[in-house]
Design a protein around this motif. Structure first.
Motif, PDB file in Angstrom:
ATOM      1  N   VAL A  19       0.769  -1.162  -0.023  1.00 12.03           N
ATOM      2  CA  VAL A  19       0.182   0.092   0.001  1.00 12.03           C
ATOM      3  C   VAL A  19       0.816   1.321  -0.158  1.00 12.03           C
ATOM      4  O   VAL A  19       0.326   2.478  -0.174  1.00 12.03           O
ATOM      5  CB  VAL A  19      -0.885   0.217   1.252  1.00 12.03           C
ATOM      6  N   LEU A  20       2.293   1.035   0.199  1.00 12.78           N
ATOM      7  CA  LEU A  20       2.776   2.207   0.365  1.00 12.78           C
ATOM      8  C   LEU A  20       3.994   2.194  -0.861  1.00 12.78           C
ATOM      9  O   LEU A  20       4.968   2.851  -0.846  1.00 12.78           O
ATOM     10  CB  LEU A  20       3.818   2.377   1.779  1.00 12.78           C
ATOM     11  N   ALA A  21       3.577   1.427  -1.995  1.00 10.96           N
ATOM     12  CA  ALA A  21       4.493   1.261  -3.210  1.00 10.96           C
ATOM     13  C   ALA A  21       4.761   2.538  -3.796  1.00 10.96           C
ATOM     14  O   ALA A  21       3.759   3.306  -4.025  1.00 10.96           O
ATOM     15  CB  ALA A  21       3.985   0.210  -3.937  1.00 10.96           C
ATOM     16  N   GLN A  22       6.152   2.811  -4.267  1.00 11.12           N
ATOM     17  CA  GLN A  22       6.292   3.853  -4.919  1.00 11.12           C
ATOM     18  C   GLN A  22       6.729   3.676  -6.210  1.00 11.12           C
ATOM     19  O   GLN A  22       6.786   2.470  -6.616  1.00 11.12           O
ATOM     20  CB  GLN A  22       7.606   4.721  -4.201  1.00 11.12           C
ATOM     21  N   THR A  23       6.890   4.513  -7.180  1.00 14.08           N
ATOM     22  CA  THR A  23       7.080   4.198  -8.525  1.00 14.08           C
ATOM     23  C   THR A  23       8.452   3.753  -8.597  1.00 14.08           C
ATOM     24  O   THR A  23       8.652   2.545  -9.437  1.00 14.08           O
ATOM     25  CB  THR A  23       7.481   5.643  -9.270  1.00 14.08           C
ATOM     26  N   ALA A  24       9.709   3.884  -7.898  1.00 13.58           N
ATOM     27  CA  ALA A  24      10.652   3.367  -7.838  1.00 13.58           C
ATOM     28  C   ALA A  24      11.019   2.982  -6.542  1.00 13.58           C
ATOM     29  O   ALA A  24      11.658   3.572  -5.544  1.00 13.58           O
ATOM     30  CB  ALA A  24      11.818   3.906  -8.299  1.00 13.58           C
ATOM     31  N   ALA A  25      10.450   1.873  -6.060  1.00 16.16           N
ATOM     32  CA  ALA A  25      10.634   1.354  -4.566  1.00 16.16           C
ATOM     33  C   ALA A  25      12.200   1.111  -4.205  1.00 16.16           C
ATOM     34  O   ALA A  25      12.882   0.607  -4.866  1.00 16.16           O
ATOM     35  CB  ALA A  25       9.906   0.146  -4.182  1.00 16.16           C
ATOM     36  N   PRO A  26      12.379   1.670  -2.946  1.00 13.69           N
ATOM     37  CA  PRO A  26      14.001   1.258  -2.531  1.00 13.69           C
ATOM     38  C   PRO A  26      13.996  -0.099  -2.121  1.00 13.69           C
ATOM     39  O   PRO A  26      13.037  -0.715  -1.805  1.00 13.69           O
ATOM     40  CB  PRO A  26      13.920   2.365  -1.224  1.00 13.69           C
ATOM     41  N   ASP A  27      15.100  -0.535  -2.050  1.00 10.94           N
ATOM     42  CA  ASP A  27      15.583  -1.955  -1.826  1.00 10.94           C
ATOM     43  C   ASP A  27      15.135  -2.125  -0.174  1.00 10.94           C
ATOM     44  O   ASP A  27      15.426  -1.445   0.456  1.00 10.94           O
ATOM     45  CB  ASP A  27      17.145  -2.112  -2.156  1.00 10.94           C
ATOM     46  N   PRO A  28      14.347  -3.278  -0.150  1.00 13.15           N
ATOM     47  CA  PRO A  28      13.846  -3.708   1.149  1.00 13.15           C
ATOM     48  C   PRO A  28      15.072  -3.841   2.136  1.00 13.15           C
ATOM     49  O   PRO A  28      14.968  -3.297   3.376  1.00 13.15           O
ATOM     50  CB  PRO A  28      13.104  -4.904   1.130  1.00 13.15           C
ATOM     51  N   ALA A  29      16.152  -4.492   1.749  1.00 10.78           N
ATOM     52  CA  ALA A  29      17.233  -4.825   2.359  1.00 10.78           C
ATOM     53  C   ALA A  29      17.961  -3.427   3.102  1.00 10.78           C
ATOM     54  O   ALA A  29      18.254  -3.459   3.986  1.00 10.78           O
ATOM     55  CB  ALA A  29      18.341  -5.539   1.691  1.00 10.78           C
ATOM     56  N   ALA A  34      19.509   0.163   7.035  1.00  6.09           N
ATOM     57  CA  ALA A  34      19.434   1.454   7.619  1.00  6.09           C
ATOM     58  C   ALA A  34      18.792   1.703   8.935  1.00  6.09           C
ATOM     59  O   ALA A  34      19.068   2.565   9.799  1.00  6.09           O
ATOM     60  CB  ALA A  34      18.805   2.541   6.792  1.00  6.09           C
ATOM     61  N   ALA A  35      17.604   1.242   9.193  1.00  2.00           N
ATOM     62  CA  ALA A  35      16.796   1.160  10.416  1.00  2.00           C
ATOM     63  C   ALA A  35      17.696   0.529  11.670  1.00  2.00           C
ATOM     64  O   ALA A  35      17.293   1.169  12.814  1.00  2.00           O
ATOM     65  CB  ALA A  35      15.341   0.606  10.178  1.00  2.00           C
ATOM     66  N   LEU A  36      18.462  -0.318  11.236  1.00  2.00           N
ATOM     67  CA  LEU A  36      19.039  -1.040  12.304  1.00  2.00           C
ATOM     68  C   LEU A  36      20.144  -0.177  12.918  1.00  2.00           C
ATOM     69  O   LEU A  36      20.765  -0.307  13.796  1.00  2.00           O
ATOM     70  CB  LEU A  36      19.603  -2.465  11.894  1.00  2.00           C
ATOM     71  N   LYS A  37      20.675   0.890  12.139  1.00  2.00           N
ATOM     72  CA  LYS A  37      21.789   1.740  12.365  1.00  2.00           C
ATOM     73  C   LYS A  37      21.262   2.949  13.058  1.00  2.00           C
ATOM     74  O   LYS A  37      22.091   3.661  13.659  1.00  2.00           O
ATOM     75  CB  LYS A  37      22.507   2.075  11.086  1.00  2.00           C
ATOM     76  N   ASP A  38      19.948   3.388  13.152  1.00  2.00           N
ATOM     77  CA  ASP A  38      19.660   4.641  13.516  1.00  2.00           C
ATOM     78  C   ASP A  38      19.060   4.210  14.951  1.00  2.00           C
ATOM     79  O   ASP A  38      18.550   3.196  15.242  1.00  2.00           O
ATOM     80  CB  ASP A  38      18.769   5.293  12.669  1.00  2.00           C
ATOM     81  N   ASP A  39      18.952   5.673  15.608  1.00  2.00           N
ATOM     82  CA  ASP A  39      18.414   5.345  17.102  1.00  2.00           C
ATOM     83  C   ASP A  39      17.010   6.208  17.287  1.00  2.00           C
ATOM     84  O   ASP A  39      16.751   6.819  18.379  1.00  2.00           O
ATOM     85  CB  ASP A  39      19.246   6.188  17.866  1.00  2.00           C
ATOM     86  N   VAL A  40      16.340   6.504  15.947  1.00  2.00           N
ATOM     87  CA  VAL A  40      15.151   7.037  16.141  1.00  2.00           C
ATOM     88  C   VAL A  40      13.934   6.618  17.052  1.00  2.00           C
ATOM     89  O   VAL A  40      13.563   7.242  17.995  1.00  2.00           O
ATOM     90  CB  VAL A  40      14.217   7.388  14.586  1.00  2.00           C
ATOM     91  N   ALA A  41      13.664   5.222  17.023  1.00  2.00           N
ATOM     92  CA  ALA A  41      12.589   4.556  17.780  1.00  2.00           C
ATOM     93  C   ALA A  41      13.296   4.762  19.338  1.00  2.00           C
ATOM     94  O   ALA A  41      12.410   4.661  20.305  1.00  2.00           O
ATOM     95  CB  ALA A  41      12.475   3.178  17.371  1.00  2.00           C
ATOM     96  N   TRP A  42      14.591   4.436  19.519  1.00  2.00           N
ATOM     97  CA  TRP A  42      15.001   4.204  20.995  1.00  2.00           C
ATOM     98  C   TRP A  42      15.121   5.678  21.507  1.00  2.00           C
ATOM     99  O   TRP A  42      14.609   5.933  22.872  1.00  2.00           O
ATOM    100  CB  TRP A  42      16.615   3.786  20.848  1.00  2.00           C
ATOM    101  N   ASP A  43      15.321   6.822  20.703  1.00  2.80           N
ATOM    102  CA  ASP A  43      15.344   8.147  21.199  1.00  2.80           C
ATOM    103  C   ASP A  43      13.839   8.521  21.688  1.00  2.80           C
ATOM    104  O   ASP A  43      13.756   9.210  22.673  1.00  2.80           O
ATOM    105  CB  ASP A  43      16.049   9.008  20.214  1.00  2.80           C
TER     106      ASP A  43
END
Length: 309
Positions: A19-29, A34-43
């Motif tokens: 449902v969030l598909a884009q014209t050129a979807a980014p690579d899921p991996a 990238a999500a594993l490297k950021d601290d947004v949720a933790w912060d």
């Protein structure tokens, strides 16, 4: 809280959905890594639980949480950030004491269930009637608990996925109203959980429209097992003092932020969590981390490019 688990959950939610598909979807991996490297949720989790702390619904603390949340969403780049308020019943905790009387006199640790009634300032005394399961309580004859205090164990066992919480939570959700319908002056339940510490687990209970709430509280798991052992030795009489109050209607609200899609006709995807918490803790898991994970995932999608929805 385990930071690695929180980041892994954020990574899983950050994967692009159809449902969030884009014209050129980014690579899921790539999104996952990238999500594993950021601290947004933790912060978000750390900030909400530290800077606001407990935030019982419809209280001043929850109002501060809404302001904190709106400020955070704006700082993260969400659009059309706003607070939409509404009215809801306000229940506040009072005194909570439980004491075994007689030759084995001792204090037990309890926490009133949300929406519990009150014993009044003088408390109540009564004989304990023990029910190993909810089914046993349900089968008790009408009027058989008049003037007595019901005690329901309905012991939950540990599962890795937490699946027993829903089934065993019936003792909390409907146990008090069932006991009241049979004449009980109060009810104690074993905490819905499996941790062996003397921190009883609160949570909401429900009452039929025209039923007067009775005092309802959870014993910590060790205290519930202590009471079971006492009951094996003979009758037990207890005194309870539980004095919460219903304060009428008060203001609560939702904090809303948007990630506008490229196709207004494609529909809207709504994802949410509850910002409030119980008053006995900071609500890190219930539900600061849930709010944080979904917010971090939405930001990850937003930063990857405009979604269709």
């Amino acid at each position: 809280m385990n930071k690695r688990i929180l980041l892994a959950a954020a990574a899983a939610l950050a994967l692009p959905l159809p449902v969030l598909a884009q014209t050129a979807a980014p690579d899921p991996a790539a999104l996952r890594d990238a999500a594993l490297k950021d601290d947004v949720a933790w912060d978000i989790t750390e900030g909400l639980t530290t800077e606001v702390g407990q935030r019982l619904a419809a209280t001043e603390a929850e109002a501060r949480a809404r302001e904190w949340g709106a400020k955070k969403l704006k700082a993260l780049g969400f659009q059309n950030v706003r607070i939409e308020t509404f009215k809801m019943p306000l229940w506040v905790r009072g005194e909570e004491q439980a004491e075994v009387l007689g030759g084995s006199a001792q204090k037990l640790v309890i926490a009133a269930l949300g929406n519990s009634g009150s014993t009044g300032p003088k408390g109540v005394e009564g004989e304990i009637v023990y029910f190993p399961t909810m089914a046993d309580l349900q089968m008790a004859p009408e009027g058989s608990l008049k003037g007595k205090i019901a005690f329901v164990s309905h012991s939950m066992t540990a599962t890795q996925d937490g699946s027993q919480y829903g089934a065993f939570g019936a003792a909390r959700r409907s146990g008090p109203s069932t006991a009241a319908s049979k004449g009980a002056i109060a009810i104690l339940i074993r905490s819905i959980g499996t941790d062996y510490h003397r921190n009883p687990h609160t949570g909401v209970t429900n009452w039929p429209k025209d039923m007067k709430p009775i005092a309802a509280a959870a014993l910590s798991v060790p205290d519930a097992e202590q009471l079971e052992r006492l009951l094996k030795r003979g009758p037990v009489r207890m005194k309870l003092l539980i004095t919460p109050e219903f304060k009428g209607e008060a203001e609560s609200g939702n904090v809303i932020g948007e990630v506008p899609g490229s196709d207004p006709a494609a529909g809207i995807v709504v994802v949410g969590g509850h910002l409030d918490s119980w008053d006995l803790g900071t609500g890190a898991i219930d539900d600061a981390s849930g709010v944080a994970i979904t917010t971090a995932a939405a930001k990850r999608i937003m930063d990857a490019g405009q979604p269709r929805r």
